[in-house]
Design a protein around this motif. Structure first.
Motif, mmCIF file in Angstrom:
data_model
loop_
_atom_site.group_PDB
_atom_site.id
_atom_site.type_symbol
_atom_site.label_atom_id
_atom_site.label_comp_id
_atom_site.label_asym_id
_atom_site.label_seq_id
_atom_site.Cartn_x
_atom_site.Cartn_y
_atom_site.Cartn_z
ATOM 1 N N THR A 57 14.964 -20.637 -32.158
ATOM 2 C CA THR A 57 14.279 -19.785 -31.199
ATOM 3 C C THR A 57 14.586 -18.331 -31.512
ATOM 4 O OG1 THR A 57 16.129 -19.903 -29.648
ATOM 5 C CG2 THR A 57 14.363 -21.512 -29.362
ATOM 6 N N GLY A 58 13.742 -17.472 -31.020
ATOM 7 C CA GLY A 58 13.956 -16.053 -31.237
ATOM 8 C C GLY A 58 13.040 -15.226 -30.369
ATOM 9 N N GLN A 59 13.196 -13.926 -30.522
ATOM 10 C CA GLN A 59 12.385 -12.981 -29.768
ATOM 11 C C GLN A 59 11.698 -12.068 -30.779
ATOM 12 O OE1 GLN A 59 12.394 -13.286 -26.411
ATOM 13 N NE2 GLN A 59 10.869 -11.704 -26.135
ATOM 14 N N GLY A 60 10.388 -11.995 -30.717
ATOM 15 C CA GLY A 60 9.623 -11.139 -31.604
ATOM 16 C C GLY A 60 8.865 -10.091 -30.812
ATOM 17 N N LYS A 61 8.061 -9.304 -31.512
ATOM 18 C CA LYS A 61 7.294 -8.258 -30.825
ATOM 19 C C LYS A 61 6.257 -8.842 -29.874
ATOM 20 C CE LYS A 61 4.087 -7.708 -34.651
ATOM 21 N NZ LYS A 61 3.523 -6.823 -35.644
ATOM 22 N N ASN A 62 5.864 -10.109 -30.096
ATOM 23 C CA ASN A 62 4.884 -10.766 -29.217
ATOM 24 C C ASN A 62 5.545 -11.659 -28.176
ATOM 25 O OD1 ASN A 62 2.778 -9.585 -30.635
ATOM 26 N ND2 ASN A 62 2.671 -11.283 -32.086
ATOM 27 N N GLY A 63 6.866 -11.631 -28.081
ATOM 28 C CA GLY A 63 7.564 -12.454 -27.095
ATOM 29 C C GLY A 63 8.432 -13.506 -27.750
ATOM 30 N N ALA A 64 8.870 -14.470 -26.930
ATOM 31 C CA ALA A 64 9.754 -15.532 -27.405
ATOM 32 C C ALA A 64 8.984 -16.521 -28.271
ATOM 33 C CB ALA A 64 10.382 -16.250 -26.220
ATOM 34 N N TRP A 65 9.683 -17.104 -29.253
ATOM 35 C CA TRP A 65 9.067 -18.114 -30.106
ATOM 36 C C TRP A 65 10.042 -19.267 -30.304
ATOM 37 C CZ3 TRP A 65 11.912 -19.043 -34.452
ATOM 38 C CH2 TRP A 65 12.727 -18.024 -34.941
ATOM 39 N N ARG A 109 7.475 -38.552 -52.071
ATOM 40 C CA ARG A 109 7.852 -37.137 -52.029
ATOM 41 C C ARG A 109 8.361 -36.816 -50.634
ATOM 42 N NH1 ARG A 109 2.539 -36.568 -54.773
ATOM 43 N NH2 ARG A 109 3.029 -36.226 -56.945
ATOM 44 N N LYS A 110 9.353 -35.947 -50.573
ATOM 45 C CA LYS A 110 9.850 -35.452 -49.301
ATOM 46 C C LYS A 110 9.229 -34.084 -49.065
ATOM 47 C CE LYS A 110 14.033 -38.085 -49.543
ATOM 48 N NZ LYS A 110 15.402 -38.121 -49.967
ATOM 49 N N VAL A 111 8.708 -33.870 -47.847
ATOM 50 C CA VAL A 111 8.019 -32.629 -47.507
ATOM 51 C C VAL A 111 8.613 -32.094 -46.205
ATOM 52 C CG1 VAL A 111 5.793 -31.550 -47.017
ATOM 53 C CG2 VAL A 111 5.913 -33.485 -48.601
ATOM 54 N N CYS A 112 8.999 -30.816 -46.215
ATOM 55 C CA CYS A 112 9.485 -30.145 -45.013
ATOM 56 C C CYS A 112 8.292 -29.464 -44.337
ATOM 57 C CB CYS A 112 10.548 -29.116 -45.384
ATOM 58 S SG CYS A 112 11.213 -28.247 -43.951
ATOM 59 N N ILE A 113 8.083 -29.799 -43.068
ATOM 60 C CA ILE A 113 6.939 -29.298 -42.313
ATOM 61 C C ILE A 113 7.469 -28.626 -41.048
ATOM 62 C CG2 ILE A 113 4.799 -29.955 -41.149
ATOM 63 C CD1 ILE A 113 4.742 -32.441 -42.987
ATOM 64 N N SER A 114 6.841 -27.525 -40.641
ATOM 65 C CA SER A 114 7.293 -26.820 -39.444
ATOM 66 C C SER A 114 6.262 -26.920 -38.326
ATOM 67 C CB SER A 114 7.583 -25.349 -39.764
ATOM 68 O OG SER A 114 6.438 -24.708 -40.254
ATOM 69 N N LEU A 115 6.777 -26.986 -37.108
ATOM 70 C CA LEU A 115 5.979 -26.945 -35.883
ATOM 71 C C LEU A 115 6.367 -25.680 -35.137
ATOM 72 C CD1 LEU A 115 6.342 -30.614 -34.602
ATOM 73 C CD2 LEU A 115 4.198 -29.499 -35.168
ATOM 74 N N TRP A 116 5.380 -25.026 -34.532
ATOM 75 C CA TRP A 116 5.621 -23.781 -33.814
ATOM 76 C C TRP A 116 5.125 -23.896 -32.382
ATOM 77 C CZ3 TRP A 116 7.886 -19.300 -35.724
ATOM 78 C CH2 TRP A 116 8.174 -19.301 -37.091
ATOM 79 N N GLY A 117 5.795 -23.182 -31.481
ATOM 80 C CA GLY A 117 5.338 -23.057 -30.094
ATOM 81 C C GLY A 117 5.316 -24.372 -29.337
ATOM 82 N N ASP A 118 4.235 -24.586 -28.589
ATOM 83 C CA ASP A 118 4.095 -25.780 -27.748
ATOM 84 C C ASP A 118 4.055 -27.072 -28.554
ATOM 85 O OD1 ASP A 118 4.017 -24.101 -25.573
ATOM 86 O OD2 ASP A 118 1.831 -24.134 -25.391
ATOM 87 N N LYS A 119 3.691 -27.007 -29.818
ATOM 88 C CA LYS A 119 3.578 -28.207 -30.653
ATOM 89 C C LYS A 119 4.933 -28.870 -30.900
ATOM 90 C CE LYS A 119 -0.808 -27.924 -31.182
ATOM 91 N NZ LYS A 119 -1.642 -28.871 -30.478
ATOM 92 N N VAL A 120 6.032 -28.127 -30.685
ATOM 93 C CA VAL A 120 7.376 -28.681 -30.873
ATOM 94 C C VAL A 120 7.579 -29.892 -29.971
ATOM 95 C CG1 VAL A 120 9.842 -28.177 -30.559
ATOM 96 C CG2 VAL A 120 8.361 -26.526 -31.711
ATOM 97 N N LYS A 121 6.984 -29.882 -28.773
ATOM 98 C CA LYS A 121 7.114 -31.002 -27.827
ATOM 99 C C LYS A 121 6.541 -32.296 -28.406
ATOM 100 C CE LYS A 121 4.948 -28.850 -24.708
ATOM 101 N NZ LYS A 121 4.191 -28.371 -23.561
ATOM 102 N N ASP A 122 5.524 -32.196 -29.268
ATOM 103 C CA ASP A 122 4.888 -33.388 -29.831
ATOM 104 C C ASP A 122 5.855 -34.196 -30.686
ATOM 105 O OD1 ASP A 122 2.617 -32.430 -28.602
ATOM 106 O OD2 ASP A 122 1.678 -31.726 -30.465
ATOM 107 N N LEU A 123 6.870 -33.552 -31.238
ATOM 108 C CA LEU A 123 7.833 -34.239 -32.111
ATOM 109 C C LEU A 123 8.865 -35.026 -31.307
ATOM 110 C CD1 LEU A 123 8.574 -34.604 -35.096
ATOM 111 C CD2 LEU A 123 10.031 -32.588 -34.897
ATOM 112 N N GLU A 124 9.046 -34.685 -30.033
ATOM 113 C CA GLU A 124 10.075 -35.328 -29.217
ATOM 114 C C GLU A 124 9.832 -36.817 -29.029
ATOM 115 O OE1 GLU A 124 10.139 -33.089 -25.588
ATOM 116 O OE2 GLU A 124 11.016 -31.312 -26.572
ATOM 117 N N THR A 125 8.576 -37.245 -28.980
ATOM 118 C CA THR A 125 8.264 -38.654 -28.709
ATOM 119 C C THR A 125 8.309 -39.515 -29.970
ATOM 120 O OG1 THR A 125 5.899 -38.241 -28.987
ATOM 121 C CG2 THR A 125 6.794 -38.034 -26.761
ATOM 122 N N ILE A 126 8.470 -38.911 -31.122
ATOM 123 C CA ILE A 126 8.450 -39.658 -32.380
ATOM 124 C C ILE A 126 9.886 -39.884 -32.848
ATOM 125 C CG2 ILE A 126 7.643 -39.644 -34.764
ATOM 126 C CD1 ILE A 126 5.298 -37.899 -33.777
#
Length: 121
Positions: free
Chosen positions: A15-23, A38-55
């Motif tokens: 988490t952090g604070q940017g010029k547009n607010g918290a992220w 292959r192993k792939v590192c993928i990032s989720l941002w903002g509200d989409k982070v919640k989607d990973l909680e159920t998996i």
């Protein structure tokens, strides 16, 4: 684009604070199910982070992604960002597979006047 694989690791949320607010950001690792995985590192941002909680780890997932590269001080950096992640339903269990009827030899009787080898030519 879409990529499919097995979830093998969830990294800690950042988490952090940017010029547009918290992220908030969370990265996760999937392993593709190919001949050469292959192993792939993928990032989720903002509200989409919640989607990973159920998996759960070990679940198969289908991830819709955007790939973006940017230059900083003469070096290039690439992000793989997910905009949708969804579990992939597991294959049919043996109880769900319909049983085939027994083979019936009488459906195809031998041809008249031909040999008895069952071939039509």
């Amino acid at each position: 684009m879409e990529i499919q694989g097995k979830l093998i690791k969830k990294l800690d949320q950042q988490t952090g604070q940017g010029k547009n607010g918290a992220w908030v950001k969370q990265e996760f690792i999937i392993e593709t199910q190919e001949q050469y995985p292959r192993k792939v590192c993928i990032s989720l941002w903002g509200d989409k982070v919640k989607d990973l909680e159920t998996i759960q780890l070990g679940d198969s997932v289908k991830v819709s992604i955007n790939i973006e590269s940017r230059e900083f001080n003469g070096r290039w950096y690439t992000d793989v960002r997910a905009w949708r992640i969804e579990p992939v339903s597991k294959g049919a269990t043996p109880e769900q597979v319909p049983e085939l009827p027994p083979f019936n030899d009488n459906l195809y009787p031998p041809m008249e006047g031909g040999s008895d080898d069952g071939l039509p030519f």
